[in-house]
Design a protein around this motif. Sequence first.
Motif, short mmCIF file in Angstrom:
data_model
loop_
_atom_site.label_atom_id
_atom_site.label_comp_id
_atom_site.label_asym_id
_atom_site.label_seq_id
_atom_site.Cartn_x
_atom_site.Cartn_y
_atom_site.Cartn_z
N GLY A 1 -18.92 -8.40 -0.94
CA GLY A 1 -18.74 -7.61 0.28
C GLY A 1 -17.98 -6.33 0.09
N ALA A 2 -17.68 -5.96 -1.15
CA ALA A 2 -16.90 -4.74 -1.43
C ALA A 2 -17.82 -3.67 -2.01
N TRP A 3 -17.66 -2.44 -1.56
CA TRP A 3 -18.48 -1.33 -2.06
C TRP A 3 -18.06 -0.96 -3.48
N SER A 4 -19.05 -0.74 -4.33
CA SER A 4 -18.81 -0.34 -5.72
C SER A 4 -19.69 0.85 -6.07
N TYR A 5 -19.14 1.78 -6.81
CA TYR A 5 -19.93 2.83 -7.44
C TYR A 5 -20.17 2.39 -8.88
N VAL A 6 -21.42 2.31 -9.29
CA VAL A 6 -21.74 1.98 -10.67
C VAL A 6 -22.73 3.01 -11.20
N ALA A 7 -22.70 3.20 -12.50
CA ALA A 7 -23.63 4.13 -13.14
C ALA A 7 -23.96 3.62 -14.52
N ILE A 8 -25.21 3.85 -14.94
CA ILE A 8 -25.60 3.59 -16.32
C ILE A 8 -26.31 4.84 -16.84
N THR A 9 -26.08 5.14 -18.11
CA THR A 9 -26.75 6.27 -18.75
C THR A 9 -27.46 5.78 -20.00
N ARG A 10 -28.56 6.47 -20.34
CA ARG A 10 -29.28 6.16 -21.57
C ARG A 10 -29.77 7.44 -22.20
N ASP A 11 -29.47 7.62 -23.49
CA ASP A 11 -29.96 8.76 -24.26
C ASP A 11 -31.27 8.36 -24.92
N GLY A 12 -32.35 9.07 -24.59
CA GLY A 12 -33.65 8.69 -25.11
C GLY A 12 -33.79 8.88 -26.61
N SER A 13 -32.97 9.74 -27.22
CA SER A 13 -33.05 9.96 -28.66
C SER A 13 -32.23 8.94 -29.44
N SER A 14 -30.95 8.81 -29.09
CA SER A 14 -30.06 7.88 -29.80
C SER A 14 -30.16 6.46 -29.28
N LYS A 15 -30.67 6.30 -28.05
CA LYS A 15 -30.79 5.01 -27.36
C LYS A 15 -29.43 4.39 -27.04
N VAL A 16 -28.39 5.21 -27.06
CA VAL A 16 -27.05 4.76 -26.69
C VAL A 16 -26.92 4.76 -25.18
N MET A 17 -26.33 3.70 -24.65
CA MET A 17 -26.13 3.56 -23.21
C MET A 17 -24.64 3.40 -22.89
N TYR A 18 -24.25 3.90 -21.72
CA TYR A 18 -22.90 3.71 -21.19
C TYR A 18 -23.00 3.02 -19.85
N VAL A 19 -22.01 2.16 -19.57
CA VAL A 19 -21.92 1.46 -18.29
C VAL A 19 -20.60 1.85 -17.62
N TYR A 20 -20.68 2.27 -16.36
CA TYR A 20 -19.50 2.73 -15.61
C TYR A 20 -19.32 1.90 -14.34
N HIS A 21 -18.07 1.72 -13.95
CA HIS A 21 -17.75 1.20 -12.62
C HIS A 21 -16.65 2.07 -12.05
N ASN A 22 -16.88 2.60 -10.85
CA ASN A 22 -15.96 3.56 -10.23
C ASN A 22 -15.67 4.69 -11.22
N ASP A 23 -14.44 4.91 -11.62
CA ASP A 23 -14.16 6.04 -12.51
C ASP A 23 -13.84 5.59 -13.94
N LYS A 24 -14.32 4.41 -14.32
CA LYS A 24 -13.99 3.88 -15.65
C LYS A 24 -15.25 3.59 -16.47
N VAL A 25 -15.15 3.84 -17.77
CA VAL A 25 -16.20 3.42 -18.70
C VAL A 25 -15.94 1.97 -19.07
N LEU A 26 -16.90 1.10 -18.79
CA LEU A 26 -16.72 -0.32 -19.10
C LEU A 26 -17.16 -0.65 -20.52
N GLY A 27 -18.05 0.16 -21.10
CA GLY A 27 -18.49 -0.12 -22.46
C GLY A 27 -19.78 0.60 -22.79
N THR A 28 -20.22 0.42 -24.02
CA THR A 28 -21.44 1.03 -24.51
C THR A 28 -22.30 -0.02 -25.20
N LEU A 29 -23.57 0.30 -25.37
CA LEU A 29 -24.49 -0.55 -26.12
C LEU A 29 -25.60 0.32 -26.67
#
Length: 239
Positions: free
Chosen positions: A153-181
């Motif tokens: 029931g709590a609002w969250s801002y989340v974001a994911i990014t993906r680089d098509g060349s390196s295939k590296v992804m980042y996962v975000y929640h609010n203003d923090k980087v949670l990790g990469t893959l």
Amino acid sequence: MTKESWFFNFMKICNMKKLLLLPFAVLFFIGATAQNKTYRFHFNNRLSENYYQGSPLAPVCPGTYTVQPLAGVNKGAYNFDKGCGLVFMDSATNLLASGSYTIELYFKLDTITGYKKIIDFDSLGADAGFYNQSGKLVMYSNFTSADSVVGAGAWSYVAITRDGSSKVMYVYHNDKVLGTLNDNSDQYIYGTEKLLIFFRDDNNTSNSEQSGGSVGMIHISDYVMDSTTIKGHYTGLGT
């Protein structure tokens, strides 16, 4: 040749050069700006993109619109039931065809217990996707955040990014980087039908891995945003 005639000839040459350079300058500007595009869905009583780019989102089943206090302002939101959700169809514009993207969401789930799918990439045909797992954010099955960050029931801002060349992804929640893959196996790009499906789990799992909820914003971009930009988007949600 007098000084005056020399000056006028010089100015004439300069003006010709400007006229010749102008089309190149315009083409350069268009090329530089056309590379980055974002589709913005803000759910002000409609599922179409804010500027009517691309296709509108399609509901899996009918939802409702409400005005809620989001990020300090009264804002429109779209409410979906358990087992429902929204579909982004990209076959007309090929926005994410390169495999590079940033997807931002501002949403809440009624329940977060167990797995709850946030984004499906494979037309509901595979488990791989972006999930909540009892408050943790998961790119199944290659990444799980260390901490629980999503509340029921709590609002969250989340974001994911993906680089098509390196295939590296980042996962975000609010203003923090949670990790990469690294998405070497291309699990997190859409398939031949070019669909992204939000808040509905794949057909191979039970209805327990879904939740009702609300969404106030979906932004889909065809490029990788850096962490400074994403943090700025979070802090500027109210505007």
